[in-house]
Design a protein around this motif. Structure first.
Motif, PDB file in Angstrom:
ATOM      1  N   LYS A  91      82.742   2.277  -4.383  1.00 40.26           N
ATOM      2  CA  LYS A  91      84.083   1.989  -3.842  1.00 40.26           C
ATOM      3  C   LYS A  91      84.072   0.860  -2.814  1.00 40.26           C
ATOM      4  O   LYS A  91      85.114   0.266  -2.529  1.00 40.26           O
ATOM      5  CB  LYS A  91      84.665   3.252  -3.219  1.00 40.26           C
ATOM      6  N   ASP A 144      90.260   6.196  -4.175  1.00 36.26           N
ATOM      7  CA  ASP A 144      89.600   7.515  -4.177  1.00 36.26           C
ATOM      8  C   ASP A 144      90.168   8.420  -5.267  1.00 36.26           C
ATOM      9  O   ASP A 144      89.429   9.101  -5.975  1.00 36.26           O
ATOM     10  CB  ASP A 144      89.757   8.217  -2.824  1.00 36.26           C
ATOM     11  N   TRP A 192      89.093   7.074  -8.829  1.00 35.53           N
ATOM     12  CA  TRP A 192      87.672   6.762  -9.034  1.00 35.53           C
ATOM     13  C   TRP A 192      87.021   7.756  -9.990  1.00 35.53           C
ATOM     14  O   TRP A 192      87.339   8.941  -9.982  1.00 35.53           O
ATOM     15  CB  TRP A 192      86.951   6.778  -7.696  1.00 35.53           C
TER      16      TRP A 192
END
Length: 159
Positions: free
Chosen positions: A107, A92, A95
């Motif tokens: 993801k 996260d 990303w």
């Protein structure tokens, strides 16, 4: 010579300006491949790379990262250890739209793997050739060590 913290800070700035590296396992059989470095300022001794689970680097092990800055005036050769670390919080954090372009499933893409490269040693070169050195290159003179730039070896990357 600069201290370890200053050298690492300089390396990170260069990587932020042009994050493209060559990464390979140090097994004597693998070729290096281009990958984009993902940097986490909270982990200055680790470089992250998004790869496919089927990538040859996914098996991990002793590895190396080579880097040439955008201006081709800074060079780094890093050795360490690579492992897949699919920590969802780190995925996260790192990303981006650029990463998503490579993983159509986002993801949750079944082929997504996050490669963690822990730096053990680094060798850095800065090609900061002086004005006199540049003139010597232009006219075929010999460049002295004090005109060529700097070189540093960092064997302990902890702050």
């Amino acid at each position: 010579m600069a201290d370890t913290y200053t050298l690492k800070e300089h390396l990170w700035k260069k990587l932020e300006n042009g994050p493209f590296t060559m990464v390979g396992l140090s097994d004597g059989n693998s070729h290096f491949e281009p990958l984009t470095a993902q940097l986490d300022k909270d982990q200055v001794d680790t470089i992250w790379f998004f790869i496919g689970k089927n990538n040859r680097l996914a098996k991990g092990g002793p590895a190396a990262v080579n880097f040439v800055s955008k201006g081709q005036d800074f060079f780094a050769s890093l050795s360490g250890h690579a492992t897949v670390d699919n920590n969802p919080a780190m995925i996260d954090k790192l990303w981006s739209n650029q990463v998503e372009a490579w993983f159509p499933g986002g993801k949750a893409d079944p082929n997504l793997a996050l490669l963690r490269f822990d730096i053990a040693e680094a060798e850095l070169w800065e090609a900061d050739v002086s004005l006199i050195g540049q003139l010597k290159m232009l006219f075929g003179g010999t460049i002295g060590p004090d005109e060529a730039g700097s070189h540093a070896v960092v064997s302990d990357t902890t702050i």
